[in-house]
Motif scaffolding. Structure first.
Motif, mmCIF file in Angstrom:
data_model
loop_
_atom_site.group_PDB
_atom_site.id
_atom_site.type_symbol
_atom_site.label_atom_id
_atom_site.label_comp_id
_atom_site.label_asym_id
_atom_site.label_seq_id
_atom_site.Cartn_x
_atom_site.Cartn_y
_atom_site.Cartn_z
ATOM 1 N N GLY A 40 0.771 -1.232 0.000
ATOM 2 C CA GLY A 40 0.000 0.000 0.000
ATOM 3 C C GLY A 40 0.803 1.283 0.000
ATOM 4 O O GLY A 40 0.233 2.361 0.124
ATOM 5 N N LEU A 41 2.119 1.201 -0.149
ATOM 6 C CA LEU A 41 2.936 2.406 -0.144
ATOM 7 C C LEU A 41 3.105 2.966 -1.546
ATOM 8 O O LEU A 41 3.287 2.225 -2.511
ATOM 9 N N LEU A 42 3.044 4.282 -1.639
ATOM 10 C CA LEU A 42 3.224 4.965 -2.910
ATOM 11 C C LEU A 42 4.660 4.788 -3.382
ATOM 12 O O LEU A 42 5.606 5.001 -2.621
ATOM 13 N N LEU A 43 4.829 4.373 -4.636
ATOM 14 C CA LEU A 43 6.154 4.221 -5.234
ATOM 15 C C LEU A 43 6.451 5.328 -6.237
ATOM 16 O O LEU A 43 7.558 5.836 -6.305
ATOM 17 N N LEU A 44 5.459 5.678 -7.034
ATOM 18 C CA LEU A 44 5.581 6.718 -8.060
ATOM 19 C C LEU A 44 4.283 7.489 -8.124
ATOM 20 O O LEU A 44 3.214 6.916 -7.923
#
Length: 170
Positions: A40-44
């Protein structure tokens, strides 16, 4: 859209930034795009402001919504999790893509690899088939390079980018 700095990133990370920038700039009606890891973590993100807000969301526990700019990664992760659970219950195999059509816009979520997701927020005027086609192109080009090492590099890049003082050069 203001492109985030890609200085110091690997060629794979720079290519993913380039692919994301092209997706937003070439497809009419796309408002924002987020690539979210399986946890669930934003990468881009297509919006550098979204990167800062996503970092604040991770660091600041809050009970309520955090505003539309930081919510895309959260919504994409939630929709992805919900559809994966539904597919398991129905025993229909893995989820390929999900679309939510609303009066004022659309949300598209597509699996990339290893549980990572591509989420697109489109305007009401966007051509859904064109958006889906370009998302599939992105997934086809990005899926094989989105390794655990690259995901870690992208997360670190977001954290260092968002720790820069406001107004600094990127």
């Amino acid at each position: 859209m203001t492109a985030p700095s890609t200085f110091g990133l690997s060629s794979e990370a720079r290519n993913l930034h380039w692919l994301l920038t092209n997706l937003v700039e070439e497809v009419p009606g796309i408002r924002s795009v987020a690539v979210v890891s399986s946890d669930g973590l934003l990468l881009l993100s297509s919006d550098p402001g979204r990167n800062e807000e996503a970092r604040q969301v991770r660091e600041t526990p809050r009970a309520g919504p955090r505003g539309s700019a930081a919510d895309l990664a959260t919504v994409v992760s939630g929709v992805g999790s919900l559809t994966v659970g539904a597919a398991r219950l129905m025993d229909f195999g893995p989820v390929k893509h999900t679309m939510v059509a609303m009066d004022e816009g659309s949300l598209f979520v597509m699996s990339i690899s290893d549980g990572s997701l591509l989420g697109v927020h489109g305007s009401a005027e966007c051509d859904m088939s064109v958006v889906a086609y370009h998302m599939a192109l992105f997934v086809g080009r990005a899926g094989h390079v989105l390794t655990p090492e690259l995901r870690s590099e992208l997360r670190k890049s977001l954290e260092s980018e968002s720790s820069q003082p406001t107004g600094s050069a990127r």
